[in-house]
Design an enzyme around this catalytic site. Structure first.
Site, PDB file in Angstrom:
ATOM      1  N   GLY A   1       2.253  -1.960   3.086  1.00  0.00           N
ATOM      2  CA  GLY A   1       3.092  -0.708   2.702  1.00  0.00           C
ATOM      3  C   GLY A   1       3.023   0.462   3.317  1.00  0.00           C
TER       4      GLY A   1
ATOM      5  N   MET B   1       0.595   3.452   3.269  1.00  0.00           N
ATOM      6  CA  MET B   1      -0.682   3.545   3.518  1.00  0.00           C
ATOM      7  C   MET B   1      -1.119   2.919   4.956  1.00  0.00           C
ATOM      8  SD  MET B   1      -1.829   6.251   2.719  1.00  0.00           S
ATOM      9  CE  MET B   1      -3.378   6.288   3.246  1.00  0.00           C
TER      10      MET B   1
ATOM     11  N   GLY C   1      -7.918   4.144  -2.496  1.00  0.00           N
ATOM     12  CA  GLY C   1      -6.906   4.862  -2.572  1.00  0.00           C
ATOM     13  C   GLY C   1      -6.352   4.344  -3.363  1.00  0.00           C
ATOM     14  N   THR C   2      -5.814   3.937  -3.684  1.00  0.00           N
ATOM     15  CA  THR C   2      -4.822   3.250  -5.047  1.00  0.00           C
ATOM     16  C   THR C   2      -5.394   4.232  -6.320  1.00  0.00           C
ATOM     17  OG1 THR C   2      -5.475   1.029  -4.794  1.00  0.00           O
ATOM     18  CG2 THR C   2      -3.992   1.788  -7.066  1.00  0.00           C
ATOM     19  N   THR C   3      -3.829   4.901  -7.236  1.00  0.00           N
ATOM     20  CA  THR C   3      -4.458   5.613  -8.255  1.00  0.00           C
ATOM     21  C   THR C   3      -3.032   5.069  -9.335  1.00  0.00           C
ATOM     22  OG1 THR C   3      -2.023   6.363  -7.768  1.00  0.00           O
ATOM     23  CG2 THR C   3      -4.662   7.809  -5.985  1.00  0.00           C
TER      24      THR C   3
ATOM     25  N   ASN D   1      -7.535  11.253  -3.569  1.00  0.00           N
ATOM     26  CA  ASN D   1      -7.465  11.216  -2.020  1.00  0.00           C
ATOM     27  C   ASN D   1      -8.551  12.387  -1.052  1.00  0.00           C
ATOM     28  OD1 ASN D   1      -6.795  13.657  -0.159  1.00  0.00           O
ATOM     29  ND2 ASN D   1      -4.948  14.184  -1.729  1.00  0.00           N
TER      30      ASN D   1
ATOM     31  N   HIS E   1       5.609  14.597  -4.876  1.00  0.00           N
ATOM     32  CA  HIS E   1       5.702  14.118  -4.290  1.00  0.00           C
ATOM     33  C   HIS E   1       6.669  12.889  -3.626  1.00  0.00           C
ATOM     34  CE1 HIS E   1       1.361  13.939  -5.029  1.00  0.00           C
ATOM     35  NE2 HIS E   1       0.726  13.386  -3.894  1.00  0.00           N
TER      36      HIS E   1
ATOM     37  N   LYS F   1       7.559   7.280  -5.463  1.00  0.00           N
ATOM     38  CA  LYS F   1       5.846   7.206  -5.729  1.00  0.00           C
ATOM     39  C   LYS F   1       6.468   6.845  -7.657  1.00  0.00           C
ATOM     40  CE  LYS F   1       1.260   9.501  -6.473  1.00  0.00           C
ATOM     41  NZ  LYS F   1       0.644   8.636  -6.107  1.00  0.00           N
TER      42      LYS F   1
ATOM     43  N   GLY G   1      -2.689  11.227  -8.463  1.00  0.00           N
ATOM     44  CA  GLY G   1      -4.391  10.284  -8.098  1.00  0.00           C
ATOM     45  C   GLY G   1      -5.070  11.964  -8.164  1.00  0.00           C
TER      46      GLY G   1
HETATM   47  N1  NDP Z   1      -6.100   8.608  -2.290  1.00  0.00           N
HETATM   48  C1  NDP Z   1      -5.646   8.686  -2.055  1.00  0.00           C
HETATM   49  O1  NDP Z   1      -5.449   8.994  -0.551  1.00  0.00           O
HETATM   50  C2  NDP Z   1      -4.045   8.001  -0.600  1.00  0.00           C
HETATM   51  C3  NDP Z   1      -3.657   7.030  -2.340  1.00  0.00           C
HETATM   52  N2  NDP Z   1      -2.314   6.549  -2.526  1.00  0.00           N
HETATM   53  C4  NDP Z   1      -2.051   5.307  -2.880  1.00  0.00           C
HETATM   54  O2  NDP Z   1      -1.847   4.641  -2.464  1.00  0.00           O
HETATM   55  C5  NDP Z   1      -1.175   3.515  -2.965  1.00  0.00           C
HETATM   56  C6  NDP Z   1      -0.385   2.002  -2.287  1.00  0.00           C
HETATM   57  O3  NDP Z   1       0.564   3.923  -2.064  1.00  0.00           O
HETATM   58  P1  NDP Z   1       1.440   3.295  -0.608  1.00  0.00           P
HETATM   59  O4  NDP Z   1       0.598   2.689   0.303  1.00  0.00           O
HETATM   60  O5  NDP Z   1       2.184   4.559  -0.662  1.00  0.00           O
HETATM   61  O6  NDP Z   1       2.273   2.718  -1.972  1.00  0.00           O
HETATM   62  P2  NDP Z   1       3.360   0.807  -1.333  1.00  0.00           P
HETATM   63  O7  NDP Z   1       4.225   0.945  -2.449  1.00  0.00           O
HETATM   64  O8  NDP Z   1       3.848   1.843   0.392  1.00  0.00           O
HETATM   65  O9  NDP Z   1       1.877   0.449  -0.814  1.00  0.00           O
HETATM   66  C7  NDP Z   1       1.017  -1.060  -1.681  1.00  0.00           C
HETATM   67  C8  NDP Z   1       1.282  -2.560  -0.641  1.00  0.00           C
HETATM   68  O10 NDP Z   1       0.250  -2.926  -1.504  1.00  0.00           O
HETATM   69  C9  NDP Z   1       0.776  -4.126  -1.487  1.00  0.00           C
HETATM   70  N3  NDP Z   1       1.124  -4.962  -3.201  1.00  0.00           N
HETATM   71  C10 NDP Z   1       0.919  -5.359  -4.248  1.00  0.00           C
HETATM   72  N4  NDP Z   1       0.570  -6.297  -4.682  1.00  0.00           N
HETATM   73  C11 NDP Z   1      -0.582  -6.567  -3.968  1.00  0.00           C
HETATM   74  C12 NDP Z   1      -1.528  -7.600  -3.972  1.00  0.00           C
HETATM   75  N5  NDP Z   1      -1.288  -8.290  -5.297  1.00  0.00           N
HETATM   76  N6  NDP Z   1      -1.982  -7.890  -3.009  1.00  0.00           N
HETATM   77  C13 NDP Z   1      -1.948  -7.423  -1.451  1.00  0.00           C
HETATM   78  N7  NDP Z   1      -1.145  -6.053  -1.637  1.00  0.00           N
HETATM   79  C14 NDP Z   1      -0.447  -5.950  -2.961  1.00  0.00           C
HETATM   80  C15 NDP Z   1       2.429  -3.538  -1.755  1.00  0.00           C
HETATM   81  O11 NDP Z   1       3.620  -5.200  -1.642  1.00  0.00           O
HETATM   82  P3  NDP Z   1       5.000  -4.789  -1.669  1.00  0.00           P
HETATM   83  O12 NDP Z   1       5.685  -4.035  -1.353  1.00  0.00           O
HETATM   84  O13 NDP Z   1       5.485  -6.360  -1.369  1.00  0.00           O
HETATM   85  O14 NDP Z   1       4.975  -4.718  -3.188  1.00  0.00           O
HETATM   86  C16 NDP Z   1       2.830  -2.592  -1.283  1.00  0.00           C
HETATM   87  O15 NDP Z   1       2.822  -3.047   0.814  1.00  0.00           O
HETATM   88  C17 NDP Z   1      -0.583   4.834  -4.711  1.00  0.00           C
HETATM   89  O16 NDP Z   1      -1.399   3.773  -5.706  1.00  0.00           O
HETATM   90  C18 NDP Z   1      -0.779   5.856  -4.078  1.00  0.00           C
HETATM   91  O17 NDP Z   1      -1.113   6.864  -4.990  1.00  0.00           O
HETATM   92  C19 NDP Z   1      -1.456   6.766  -1.524  1.00  0.00           C
HETATM   93  C20 NDP Z   1      -1.859   7.773  -0.010  1.00  0.00           C
HETATM   94  C21 NDP Z   1      -3.587   8.556  -0.503  1.00  0.00           C
HETATM   95  O1  LIG Z   2       1.138   7.922  -3.382  1.00  0.00           O
HETATM   96  C1  LIG Z   2       1.446   9.048  -2.446  1.00  0.00           C
HETATM   97  O2  LIG Z   2       1.739   8.897  -1.497  1.00  0.00           O
HETATM   98  C2  LIG Z   2       0.007   9.862  -2.281  1.00  0.00           C
HETATM   99  N1  LIG Z   2      -0.792   9.208  -3.465  1.00  0.00           N
HETATM  100  C3  LIG Z   2      -2.050   9.784  -4.253  1.00  0.00           C
HETATM  101  C4  LIG Z   2      -1.567  10.355  -4.998  1.00  0.00           C
HETATM  102  O3  LIG Z   2      -1.588   9.847  -6.017  1.00  0.00           O
HETATM  103  O4  LIG Z   2      -2.770  11.274  -5.755  1.00  0.00           O
HETATM  104  C5  LIG Z   2      -2.664  11.353  -3.132  1.00  0.00           C
HETATM  105  C6  LIG Z   2      -1.602  11.502  -2.010  1.00  0.00           C
HETATM  106  O5  LIG Z   2      -1.675  12.586  -3.147  1.00  0.00           O
HETATM  107  C7  LIG Z   2      -0.729  11.118  -1.626  1.00  0.00           C
END
Ligand code: NDP
Ligand SMILES: O=C(O)C1=N[C@H](C(=O)O)C[C@H](O)C1
Length: 266
Positions: free
Chosen positions: A10, A12, A97-99, A123, A155, A159, A165
């Site tokens: 993904g 992140m 970090g998931t939201t 975040n 965003h 998203k 989150g």
């Molecule tokens: N707290 C923070 O600071 C931040 C939080 N986030 C949050 O993080 C999450 C991910 O964001 P982002 O990286 O942009 O999203 P992406 O969709 O790019 O990445 C998510 C990844 O998780 C994978 N995935 C889905 N299901 C599974 C599973 N069962 N097992 C293993 N992997 C799985 C997806 O695979 P596939 O693509 O094949 O479905 C994908 O590669 C979001 O909820 C986002 O809001 C993001 C940035 C910062």
């Molecule tokens: O999905 C994103 O990209 C992000 N998700 C987080 C959120 O839901 O706040 C953190 C960041 O803003 C990026």
């Protein structure tokens, strides 16, 4: 510290794999992806652009966790909830970090924190967590009858959850400053004839488009004046660095549910 990255292909996940490879105290233990993902079997380092790291993407969570010290997880709510249970059974560090979690997901993760050392935050950046303390202070100082709080976020087009989150984290900070529950005060959607703004409401507005990494603005709007506190993330590495700091910090802690404000001492 040996870390398993969840969602390693993904946005992140790839950033985390790159920063783990560069970190002197961290090693990539395993890389987990979704069952059926076209990336299964590929080297996580190749996907992240670092060159091969010897961790091939697998959908087998049990194998990916065996021998790991911690899990770094930016994936989906259902995945993180399941991983929290697996991390609890093994006493691992789990940085979430998931939201977009439901109340039931939050309860399940809270329960898993009896066994796992969980750091969870909408975040992981230093900037947003400092912003949360500023918002709490401002909300405490300004009377709800005189200043209205509105939170605006934007965003990228991919998203899937709203409000973000981070917006909810900032809303919770504002609610804490006012000593109210966010759930009772929040207005998350407005459409049609809404009537006037309820006093004390904490409003949210969501924008989606293009490649925006993450913009958040908290407005405190009074009669004839407006205070604006905000944060713009320019690169996903700010979240990834925070997550890795959290993993190292949690390595020395007892099982429990911690926030990034705990990690940063804010
Ligand atoms: N707290 C923070 O600071 C931040 C939080 N986030 C949050 O993080 C999450 C991910 O964001 P982002 O990286 O942009 O999203 P992406 O969709 O790019 O990445 C998510 C990844 O998780 C994978 N995935 C889905 N299901 C599974 C599973 N069962 N097992 C293993 N992997 C799985 C997806 O695979 P596939 O693509 O094949 O479905 C994908 O590669 C979001 O909820 C986002 O809001 C993001 C940035 C910062
Ligand atoms: O999905 C994103 O990209 C992000 N998700 C987080 C959120 O839901 O706040 C953190 C960041 O803003 C990026």
């Amino acid at each position: 510290m040996r870390l398993t990255v969840v969602g390693a292909n993904g946005r992140m996940g790839r950033t985390l794999v790159r920063l783990i490879a560069e970190h002197p105290d961290l090693a990539l233990h395993a890389a987990l992806a979704r069952e059926g993902s076209p990336a299964l079997g590929q080297d996580a380092g190749m996907l992240a652009g670092t060159g091969p790291l010897g961790a091939l993407l697998t959908a087998d969570a049990e194998t990916a966790l065996a021998g790991a010290d911690g899990v770094i997880d930016f994936s989906t709510p259902a995945t993180s909830r399941r991983l929290a249970e697996l991390a609890a059974a093994r006493g691992l560090v789990h940085v979430i970090g998931t939201t977009g979690f439901s109340a039931a997901d939050e309860a399940a993760i809270g329960k898993a924190a009896a066994g796992a050392r969980i750091v969870k935050s909408g975040n992981m950046s230093l900037g947003v967590n400092l912003l949360a303390t500023l918002v709490e202070t401002a909300a405490r100082a300004l009377p709800p009858g005189a200043f209205d709080i509105e939170i605006v976020e934007m965003h990228h087009r991919h998203k899937v959850d709203a409000p973000s989150g981070t917006a909810l984290l900032l809303g919770r900070a504002a609610a804490a400053g006012r000593e109210v529950e966010l759930e009772a005060a929040s207005v998350r959607v407005r459409d049609g004839h809404t009537g006037p703004r309820p006093e004390g409401a904490i409003g949210f507005a969501t924008l989606r488009g293009g490649s925006v990494v993450g913009d958040h603005q908290v407005m405190l709007a009074g009669e004839g004046e407006r205070i604006e506190l905000g944060h713009r993330a320019e690169d996903r590495s700010v979240f990834a660095r925070g997550a890795l700091t959290a993993a190292l910090w949690a390595g020395g802690k007892a099982p429990g549910l911690y926030s990034m404000r705990d990690v940063l001492g804010l």
